[in-house]
Every structure is written in C-alpha cells, then in structure tokens.
Motif scaffolding. Structure first.
Motif, mmCIF file in Angstrom:
data_model
loop_
_atom_site.group_PDB
_atom_site.id
_atom_site.type_symbol
_atom_site.label_atom_id
_atom_site.label_comp_id
_atom_site.label_asym_id
_atom_site.label_seq_id
_atom_site.Cartn_x
_atom_site.Cartn_y
_atom_site.Cartn_z
ATOM 1 N N ILE A 177 7.074 -12.145 -2.978
ATOM 2 C CA ILE A 177 6.058 -11.643 -3.906
ATOM 3 C C ILE A 177 4.771 -11.304 -3.149
ATOM 4 O O ILE A 177 4.154 -10.260 -3.375
ATOM 5 C CB ILE A 177 5.753 -12.690 -4.999
ATOM 6 N N GLU A 178 4.359 -12.196 -2.250
ATOM 7 C CA GLU A 178 3.141 -11.941 -1.470
ATOM 8 C C GLU A 178 3.308 -10.688 -0.604
ATOM 9 O O GLU A 178 2.369 -9.903 -0.451
ATOM 10 C CB GLU A 178 2.779 -13.159 -0.614
ATOM 11 N N TYR A 179 4.497 -10.507 -0.048
ATOM 12 C CA TYR A 179 4.768 -9.302 0.741
ATOM 13 C C TYR A 179 4.655 -8.059 -0.141
ATOM 14 O O TYR A 179 4.053 -7.057 0.248
ATOM 15 C CB TYR A 179 6.154 -9.395 1.385
ATOM 16 N N GLY A 192 1.883 -4.965 0.076
ATOM 17 C CA GLY A 192 2.317 -3.580 0.157
ATOM 18 C C GLY A 192 1.880 -2.741 -1.024
ATOM 19 O O GLY A 192 2.187 -1.554 -1.109
ATOM 20 N N GLY A 193 1.169 -3.363 -1.972
ATOM 21 C CA GLY A 193 0.668 -2.635 -3.134
ATOM 22 C C GLY A 193 1.659 -2.498 -4.272
ATOM 23 O O GLY A 193 1.399 -1.798 -5.241
ATOM 24 N N PHE A 194 2.808 -3.178 -4.181
ATOM 25 C CA PHE A 194 3.811 -3.063 -5.242
ATOM 26 C C PHE A 194 3.508 -3.961 -6.437
ATOM 27 O O PHE A 194 3.864 -3.641 -7.560
ATOM 28 C CB PHE A 194 5.205 -3.390 -4.710
ATOM 29 N N VAL A 195 2.883 -5.102 -6.207
ATOM 30 C CA VAL A 195 2.531 -6.028 -7.281
ATOM 31 C C VAL A 195 1.017 -5.996 -7.441
ATOM 32 O O VAL A 195 0.282 -6.348 -6.530
ATOM 33 C CB VAL A 195 3.015 -7.470 -6.969
ATOM 34 N N GLU A 196 0.566 -5.554 -8.607
ATOM 35 C CA GLU A 196 -0.863 -5.422 -8.850
ATOM 36 C C GLU A 196 -1.481 -6.737 -9.307
ATOM 37 O O GLU A 196 -2.589 -7.069 -8.917
ATOM 38 C CB GLU A 196 -1.099 -4.345 -9.914
ATOM 39 N N GLU A 197 -0.781 -7.455 -10.160
ATOM 40 C CA GLU A 197 -1.281 -8.718 -10.680
ATOM 41 C C GLU A 197 -0.138 -9.716 -10.696
ATOM 42 O O GLU A 197 1.014 -9.350 -10.866
ATOM 43 C CB GLU A 197 -1.799 -8.545 -12.105
ATOM 44 N N LEU A 198 -0.469 -10.979 -10.527
ATOM 45 C CA LEU A 198 0.543 -12.024 -10.525
ATOM 46 C C LEU A 198 0.010 -13.220 -11.276
ATOM 47 O O LEU A 198 -1.098 -13.668 -11.030
ATOM 48 C CB LEU A 198 0.888 -12.425 -9.091
#
Length: 84
Positions: free
Chosen positions: A59-61, A65-71
C-alpha cells in the motif's frame, strides 16, 4: 495470541482500480480487493493476518507511486477476516 488481519478503505484513481486489484490477485495470500464505489474510486482491501506487514508495504508503495490518494484503516478483523 491470535494474529489479526486489517481492513482498509482506500481512495484511488478510478483508472487504477483494475491495476491495484490485479496486484493483489497475483499475491492473493496477502489480501483481497473489493470495489466499494467504482465512480469515486473507493476500494476496500482485506489484508491477511499473516501478511499485514507485507500488505502495508505494498500500500505504501502504491501511495508513493500516486496510485493511492487516501488511506484509512477502518479496523482489524479476527480469524474470519475473509468473511467480514
């Protein structure tokens, strides 16, 4: 002590939902992805109890890389994490 899985809600770009799902399908023992809202890019990721650390690294990766905006971590799951 019983290991617990983690249930995550992520906001991602709609165009990247299939890509993220494919990553977790490839490493199916780490976790499972479910799309909650395909129009707004909201996905849910269930991380297996034995692979929480690996799943969080993935998830951090994806975030870097800009794939996950919010977590947001919405909670832990017990030994029946895959049925919740």
């Amino acid at each position: 002590m019983l290991k617990k899985g983690v249930n995550l809600i992520c906001k991602v770009s709609v165009k990247d939902i299939a890509f993220i799902n494919a990553i977790f399908e490839w490493y199916h023992e780490v976790g499972t992805v479910r799309t909650r809202d395909n129009k707004n890019g909201i996905i849910e990721i269930w991380l297996s109890p034995d692979f929480v650390d690996d799943g969080m690294k993935a998830i951090e990766y994806l975030k870097s890389g800009g794939f996950v905006e919010e977590l947001e971590v919405v909670g832990e799951a017990g030994d029946n994490w895959h049925r919740e």
